[in-house]
Write a protein that holds these residues in place. Structure first.
Motif, PDB file in Angstrom:
ATOM      1  N   PRO A   4     -36.174  19.401 -39.824  1.00  0.00           N
ATOM      2  CA  PRO A   4     -36.142  19.708 -41.262  1.00  0.00           C
ATOM      3  C   PRO A   4     -37.366  20.487 -41.702  1.00  0.00           C
ATOM      4  O   PRO A   4     -38.477  20.246 -41.229  1.00  0.00           O
ATOM      5  CB  PRO A   4     -36.118  18.310 -41.907  1.00  0.00           C
ATOM      6  N   ARG A   5     -37.158  21.410 -42.619  1.00  0.00           N
ATOM      7  CA  ARG A   5     -38.244  22.191 -43.224  1.00  0.00           C
ATOM      8  C   ARG A   5     -38.048  22.128 -44.728  1.00  0.00           C
ATOM      9  O   ARG A   5     -37.566  23.057 -45.345  1.00  0.00           O
ATOM     10  CB  ARG A   5     -38.200  23.643 -42.742  1.00  0.00           C
ATOM     11  N   HIS A   6     -38.395  20.993 -45.345  1.00  0.00           N
ATOM     12  CA  HIS A   6     -38.033  20.732 -46.724  1.00  0.00           C
ATOM     13  C   HIS A   6     -39.089  21.085 -47.743  1.00  0.00           C
ATOM     14  O   HIS A   6     -38.880  20.866 -48.940  1.00  0.00           O
ATOM     15  CB  HIS A   6     -37.696  19.236 -46.884  1.00  0.00           C
ATOM     16  N   LEU A  43     -40.552  16.661 -44.281  1.00  0.00           N
ATOM     17  CA  LEU A  43     -39.606  16.100 -45.247  1.00  0.00           C
ATOM     18  C   LEU A  43     -40.268  16.041 -46.613  1.00  0.00           C
ATOM     19  O   LEU A  43     -41.454  15.732 -46.731  1.00  0.00           O
ATOM     20  CB  LEU A  43     -39.181  14.687 -44.821  1.00  0.00           C
ATOM     21  N   TYR A  44     -39.497  16.321 -47.653  1.00  0.00           N
ATOM     22  CA  TYR A  44     -40.030  16.298 -49.018  1.00  0.00           C
ATOM     23  C   TYR A  44     -38.991  15.678 -49.947  1.00  0.00           C
ATOM     24  O   TYR A  44     -37.787  15.916 -49.801  1.00  0.00           O
ATOM     25  CB  TYR A  44     -40.354  17.714 -49.505  1.00  0.00           C
ATOM     26  N   GLU A  60     -30.735  10.706 -47.545  1.00  0.00           N
ATOM     27  CA  GLU A  60     -30.966  12.144 -47.514  1.00  0.00           C
ATOM     28  C   GLU A  60     -31.868  12.527 -46.338  1.00  0.00           C
ATOM     29  O   GLU A  60     -31.624  13.534 -45.663  1.00  0.00           O
ATOM     30  CB  GLU A  60     -31.575  12.597 -48.825  1.00  0.00           C
ATOM     31  N   ALA A  62     -30.919  14.833 -43.098  1.00  0.00           N
ATOM     32  CA  ALA A  62     -31.759  15.984 -42.757  1.00  0.00           C
ATOM     33  C   ALA A  62     -32.206  15.941 -41.302  1.00  0.00           C
ATOM     34  O   ALA A  62     -32.451  16.978 -40.685  1.00  0.00           O
ATOM     35  CB  ALA A  62     -32.983  16.038 -43.673  1.00  0.00           C
ATOM     36  N   GLN A 110     -34.772  24.082 -56.201  1.00  0.00           N
ATOM     37  CA  GLN A 110     -35.230  23.197 -55.137  1.00  0.00           C
ATOM     38  C   GLN A 110     -34.578  23.550 -53.801  1.00  0.00           C
ATOM     39  O   GLN A 110     -35.222  23.564 -52.758  1.00  0.00           O
ATOM     40  CB  GLN A 110     -34.887  21.739 -55.498  1.00  0.00           C
ATOM     41  N   ARG A 111     -33.264  23.765 -53.835  1.00  0.00           N
ATOM     42  CA  ARG A 111     -32.479  24.199 -52.679  1.00  0.00           C
ATOM     43  C   ARG A 111     -31.527  25.269 -53.164  1.00  0.00           C
ATOM     44  O   ARG A 111     -31.284  25.367 -54.361  1.00  0.00           O
ATOM     45  CB  ARG A 111     -31.696  23.009 -52.100  1.00  0.00           C
TER      46      ARG A 111
END
Length: 813
Positions: free
Chosen positions: A143-145, A210-211, A232, A236, A455-456
């Motif tokens: 993941p690259r959040h 992760l964020y 979530e 991810a 955000q996304r």
């Protein structure tokens, strides 16, 4: 007593059987087809190797297994075939391959098998191939959040040095994870610091970042529960939705297990309490957690030994540098006095300075003096005022708000009605009553004004202070009828889209009579089951918040209908506590409007959630309440479904004759109503109860009738129930090969439906049949998987499975 090597050969044959089953489920491609597909995927397979491994002539190597699975899945995708979720995950095959190698290495096998197994184990343990429950690097989800870092970051030298020290001592305490807590007042730049530093050190965490925004101080929107955040995070990290544990403890345990040997940076933004954070902490010293909060979170500092960093406002020099970085040194130097007044009015709050700079950058002709004069206007966001009367974030927000065009300003205000945490483009279009294209343009304008952040892709969030400001603006500027119309459109969007998603996923449910969609509301088109599932997963938290919002705002019909619409989804993923909460709200809402059908449905849905949680007293209460309401409505189908549930309850309590009577009563009502689906379900239950009472001929007769009807109407979910029932009857009659075939049919359908509890039930039965057939290792595999699922669901039946596992000793080499 089995012959030497018999157990190894059985395990090898079972594994090859699983490979062949996958091939069959993927459309039975020929060996030549698999060779061609694997070559196109750049993982070429030889036809001779395929024949050798599928016929269990030698131990398969992991690269072969991975290539074979990928080739089968690629063929299934091209043919439009849906494969059970478990078999589509390389992690599942990885674990199964490990078990096979350990059996071969420890068992009394031929020398060639033991040598091959020992060699493969050594290579995998050494890192040459995937190990444990991790898949190869090319398949591992990273993941690259992290959100984008703010441009022109300045200052914070002491905090950055302190964070670097925390990173340097990352591996100092085995079994614990280093934690940094960044605290300070609203708008002081906590998130900006955390994200800026996280990007600087991202390369030190090769397994990802992760964020999450925990919204701990959001007065208007829902605060995400730790269990939902973990869901979530697990998704991810590559865990499919159908395999995520239902409870907080199960999710937290799985999260820690996944990160046990990884290096992941976890940023927990805007935490409210230490209790909100603790379940989200890994226990690997290779990881690092950064928490931001307006609170000092002394509990984390005391118990978890978190390193605290308290942020003060920027100094005058730093704030001036921030303005220069955003607007350019020449423009700021040209109005040095005005820039000084802006810095002083913002009191060193980076958020306030960023908003001012954003407005100034968007309008190069606007003088800084004009902006500085506006800062002197009285503010109105009292809850977020600083200690200095000249600083009021409401005034800061108003600068950007007043710079919006009329449509964007109206849309921003209406966002104050949305419960959050995220807003989609169709949701804003519905709120504003504009086309989707118009909503996209509006959101672009709001992002440009620093009032909304993307955000996304396609998912937008408001800073908590901005959400409060928007809510205040819509309450003060838009009449009640305007606000209610907007909220009605928003609820129509979510209700009708959720209903469409549920219809795609659970097409055998009784229909619901929804009111027509209001003009201006957008219903998102969903092409297939996969898209329906993704939509429900994305909107999960929003949908739960909307049930409560609809009830508070007097949209009671929307409240109970939305709760009914998402009920099966929540049930299938094991979210039974959430199911209880939304059905309680639904029941109260339906009662307020005197809707007996809504009350009957809510009572029954609440009973199902209680039954899942083994609360039999409440289950009985709600089922009898539902039955009484259906009697008043003269609704035979609704009453029949309650009788089926009463039968299940009676069976759980050991009253099998009563359970049989309830199922027979349901069959009568379904027959009178002409409901074929219901008849099939009742016939299956009757057959099952006959099997429990030992009347196997009646059991087979009723189950076969049920299966024929279910196949006639295409009810695959209830076919799984009936295959399981037939498997049990054949098990009791000693026909283990036929029982195993029936159970495997049921399992494929359970996994297709993401029905985890009944998957565990059938796996338990499958293990019983393997054990009765003299195959202890396949029995252990089935029971072990059943126990894992039941533990994840927090279900009491897990102990019965553990008793079975303890009863069969593990053979040693």
């Amino acid at each position: 007593m089995s012959e030497p090597g018999g157990e190894v050969q059985a395990a090898l044959a079972a594994f090859a059987g699983e490979l062949k089953r996958l091939r069959q489920l993927c459309g039975a491609p020929s060996l030549n087809t698999l060779v061609a597909v694997s070559t196109s995927l750049r993982v070429p397979l030889a036809r001779s190797t395929l024949s050798d491994k599928l016929n269990a002539k030698s131990l398969p190597e992991w690269p072969f297994v991975a290539a074979f699975v990928q080739a089968c899945l690629a063929h299934a995708e091209r043919a439009g075939i849906r494969v059970p979720a478990e078999l589509a995950e390389l992690s599942w095959w990885d674990a199964a391959h490990w078990r096979l190698l350990r059996i071969a290495d420890a068992g009394h096998s031929e020398d060639r098998l033991r040598v091959a197994a020992h060699t493969q184990l050594a290579r995998r343990a050494g890192g040459g191939e995937a190990s444990g429950h991790r898949v190869a690097p090319s398949d591992q989800v990273t993941p690259r959040h992290l959100p984008a870092a703010v441009p022109g970051f300045v200052g914070r030298g002491a905090a950055l040095a302190g964070l670097a020290a925390v990173l340097a001592h990352r591996h100092a305490s085995p079994g614990s994870v280093p934690v940094a807590v960044i605290s300070g007042t609203a708008g002081v730049g906590k998130t900006a610091l955390a994200v800026h530093w996280a990007h600087r050190v991202a390369d030190r965490f090769p397994d990802g970042q992760l964020y999450v925004n925990l919204r701990g101080f959001d007065a208007g929107g829902p605060v995400p529960e730790p269990a939902e955040v973990l869901r979530e995070f697990l998704e991810a990290l590559g865990v499919s939705a159908s395999r995520i544990p239902a409870g907080l403890a199960g999710r937290s345990g799985l999260f820690r297990s996944l990160l046990a040997d990884r290096q992941v940076l976890v940023v927990l933004d805007n935490a409210g309490t230490a209790e909100q954070v603790r379940p989200l902490l890994p226990n690997s010293p290779g990881c690092l957690v950064v928490v931001t909060s307006r609170s000092h979170l002394p509990g984390l500092v005391t118990i978890e030994a978190a390193q605290p960093f308290v942020l003060e406002p920027l100094s005058g020099v730093e704030a001036y540098d921030l303005l220069c970085g955003r607007l350019g040194p020449d423009r700021v130097a040209g109005e040095r006095d005005a820039a000084g007044r802006i810095v002083a009015a913002a009191a060193g709050l980076p958020l306030a300075l960023a908003i001012v700079a954003g407005r100034a950058a968007a309008r190069p002709g606007l003088s800084l003096g004009r902006l500085a004069d506006e800062l002197a206007e009285p503010g109105r966001l009292d809850g977020f005022a600083g200690g200095d009367a000249s600083v009021d974030l409401r005034a800061v927000f108003s600068w950007s708000y007043r710079g919006l065009d009329r449509a964007s300003a109206r849309a921003f205000r209406l966002l104050g009605l949305h419960p959050g945490p995220e807003v989609s483009v169709p949701a804003l279009a519905s709120l504003a009553g504009v086309p989707v294209a118009g909503a996209e343009r509006t959101l672009t304008a709001l992002v440009g004004a620093n009032l909304v952040a993307e955000q996304r892709p396609g998912r937008f969030v408001l800073h908590d202070l901005l959400r409060a400001y928007a809510a205040e603006q819509v309450a003060g500027r838009d009449p009640d009828q305007v606000r209610r119309a907007a909220l009605g459109r928003l609820l129509d969007h979510y209700l009708h889209t959720a209903y469409a998603a549920a219809a795609l996923l659970y097409d055998q449910r009784d229909p619901l009579d929804l009111a027509a969609v209001r003009a201006g509301a957008v219903v998102t088109g969903l092409a297939d089951r996969a898209e329906a599932w993704r939509w429900l997963v994305r909107e999960h938290r929003v949908l739960l918040a909307l049930v409560a919002l609809a009830a508070r705002a007097g949209f009671d019909t929307h409240a109970w209908q939305l709760a009914w619409t998402v009920n099966t989804y929540l049930d299938r993923i094991g979210a039974w506590q959430e199911q209880l909460v939304v059905q309680e709200a639904a029941l109260a809402a339906a009662a307020r409007v005197g809707d007996r059908d809504g009350q009957a449905r809510a009572h029954r849905n609440r009973a199902v959630a209680c039954l899942r949680r083994e609360d039999h007293e409440q289950t009985s209460f709600h089922l009898h309440q539902s039955l009484g309401l259906y009697a008043e409505l003269d609704d035979a189908v609704g009453a029949a479904r309650v009788h089926l549930n009463l039968g299940i309850l009676a069976e759980r309590q050991g009253r099998l004759r009563e359970a049989l009577d309830q199922a027979r009563r349901a069959l009568e009502l379904f027959t009178v109503a002409g409901n074929t689906n219901g008849r099939a379900n009742a016939l299956n239950n009757i057959g099952w109860y006959h099997s429990q009472l030992g009347d196997f001929p009646q059991a087979i007769e009723h189950c076969q009738q049920a299966l024929a009807l279910q196949q006639q109407v295409g009810n695959r979910y209830w076919q799984a129930h009936t295959w399981d029932s037939l498997g049990y009857v054949h098990f009791r009659l000693g026909r283990q090969a036929e029982a195993i075939r029936c159970y495997e049919n049921a399992l494929a359908l359970w996994r297709e439906a993401a029905e985890r509890y009944y998957e565990a039930t059938t796996l338990t039965h499958l293990g019983d049949s393997h054990s009765a057939a003299g195959a202890p290792e396949p029995a252990r595999v089935a029971w072990r998987r059943a126990g894992e699922i039941l533990d994840q669901l927090g279900h009491a039946d897990a102990e019965q499975v553990r008793v079975r596992l303890r009863s069969v000793p593990v053979r040693s080499g």
